[in-house]
Enzyme design. Structure first.
Site, PDB file in Angstrom:
ATOM      1  N   TYR A 234      59.260  25.280  36.340  1.00 34.82           N
ATOM      2  CA  TYR A 234      58.438  26.140  35.473  1.00 34.82           C
ATOM      3  C   TYR A 234      57.355  26.784  36.334  1.00 34.82           C
ATOM      4  O   TYR A 234      56.464  26.102  36.831  1.00 34.82           O
ATOM      5  CB  TYR A 234      57.828  25.275  34.373  1.00 34.82           C
ATOM      6  CG  TYR A 234      57.099  25.991  33.273  1.00 34.82           C
ATOM      7  CD1 TYR A 234      57.083  27.380  33.146  1.00 34.82           C
ATOM      8  CD2 TYR A 234      56.412  25.249  32.308  1.00 34.82           C
ATOM      9  CE1 TYR A 234      56.409  28.002  32.120  1.00 34.82           C
ATOM     10  CE2 TYR A 234      55.730  25.862  31.271  1.00 34.82           C
ATOM     11  CZ  TYR A 234      55.733  27.236  31.180  1.00 34.82           C
ATOM     12  OH  TYR A 234      55.052  27.846  30.152  1.00 34.82           O
TER      13      TYR A 234
ATOM     14  N   LYS B 200      62.049  28.909  34.863  1.00 37.08           N
ATOM     15  CA  LYS B 200      61.401  29.820  33.916  1.00 37.08           C
ATOM     16  C   LYS B 200      60.283  30.526  34.659  1.00 37.08           C
ATOM     17  O   LYS B 200      59.375  29.885  35.197  1.00 37.08           O
ATOM     18  CB  LYS B 200      60.830  29.068  32.715  1.00 37.08           C
ATOM     19  CG  LYS B 200      60.062  29.992  31.761  1.00 37.08           C
ATOM     20  CD  LYS B 200      59.308  29.238  30.679  1.00 37.08           C
ATOM     21  CE  LYS B 200      58.507  30.235  29.831  1.00 37.08           C
ATOM     22  NZ  LYS B 200      57.655  29.574  28.824  1.00 37.08           N
TER      23      LYS B 200
END
Length: 312
Positions: free
Chosen positions: A145, A174
């Protein structure tokens, strides 16, 4: 270690978590929200993401949030909806524990932030070592992330992410940094079938798809999930003119939500328009009340929610 498989391409939402006024879980609202998102056709749900106020939860609450999501999906026949659990923590030891908890509670994948308490000590080598160590111990496939806004400015370069992608249990990322250039560098090096690169915001959803992304993990589907799935279908059908028009509207909505107050504003809008939940957040976040939701930014979101309600 054999190579883990990445999550399926599509649209994922980091869900907001509903509380009562005393900041306890509002369980009926949490379940109602999960069900509405699943009914809209979303590919997956991220629990304990930044929108889910993960940093404000105890370990037991984090497990409960996943369990409630899994139970709701299973009870209503949405067993194929993927659950990704946010498992970032200040230390590798705690992240490993959160990954184990996520598996036990019913998640399918984990999503892990780079620690940022000791920013000056987070060198390239320290970042590589952290993610490899936690991924080694995670019982679930692992996504990185990258969100500089919540990691004190730490912004992973594409070279670092690609180096980490060689780990057999690291299957995607992400990108909430908003960099299409970075996304395209990753997708041109590794296809989504091998390493899933997701845009982290709605305002670059279509641009990311055109650059080879696996889709998006974005906050705005909390409010208008059907419109995101419609855009995804338009892209898959090659109807780029309509997709671009819808992308423009969703991009305006993404920006408007941030201007109104992000997490609490999302909850307040859901409460106003879909009949469940309240705007309560855990302090130090501030509540956005229904009375504060007015003006041009609110008008943009009202337009989107009207479209959402008319979308089959």
């Amino acid at each position: 270690m054999s190579r883990s498989k990445p999550p399926p391409p599509g649209i994922y939402v980091p869900t907001v978590l509903f509380f009562n006024e005393n900041e306890d879980f509002d369980v009926p609202a949490i379940k109602a929200h999960v069900l509405r998102l699943a009914q809209a056709g979303l590919t997956g749900i991220v629990v304990q993401g930044s929108n889910g106020e993960a940093q404000h939860l105890s370990h037991e609450e984090r497990k409960l949030a996943i369990t409630l999501t899994r139970e709701t999906l299973d009870d209503y026949g949405y067993k194929d909806v993927v659950i990704i659990a946010g498992c970032g923590a200040p230390s590798a030891r705690e992240s490993k524990k959160l990954c184990a908890d996520a598996k036990a509670a019913g998640a399918d994948f984990v999503l892990v932030l780079t620690p940022s308490v000791w920013v000056k000590r987070m060198t390239r080598d320290a970042i590589l070592a952290f993610h490899r160590d936690v991924a080694d111990h995670s019982p679930l496939p692992y996504l990185i992330y990258n969100y500089p806004s919540v990691t004190a400015g730490i912004n992973l370069e594409s070279d670092v992410i690609l180096e980490l992608s060689d780990h057999p249990n690291i299957v995607g990322t992400k990108l909430s940094c908003g960099s299409i250039g970075k996304l395209h560098r990753l997708t041109s090096a590794k296809p989504s079938s091998e390493f899933a690169t997701f845009a982290g915001t709605t305002d670059v959803l279509l641009q990311g798809l055109l650059s080879g992304s696996a889709g998006a993990i974005a906050a705005l589907p909390n409010i208008v999930p059907k419109l995101h799935m419609k855009l995804y279908r338009l892209y898959q059908e090659g109807n780029l003119d309509q997709a671009m028009n819808l992308q423009a509207q969703l991009g305006q909505g993404d920006y408007a939500t941030s201007k109104l107050g992000s997490i609490s504003a999302i909850k307040a809008l859901i409460s106003q328009n879909f009949g469940y939940g309240k705007e309560y957040v855990r302090t130090p976040l501030r509540i956005v009340t229904a009375e504060q939701l007015h003006g041009p930014y609110h008008d943009k979101l009202v337009e989107l929610m009207t479209l959402e309600k008319g979308t089959p």
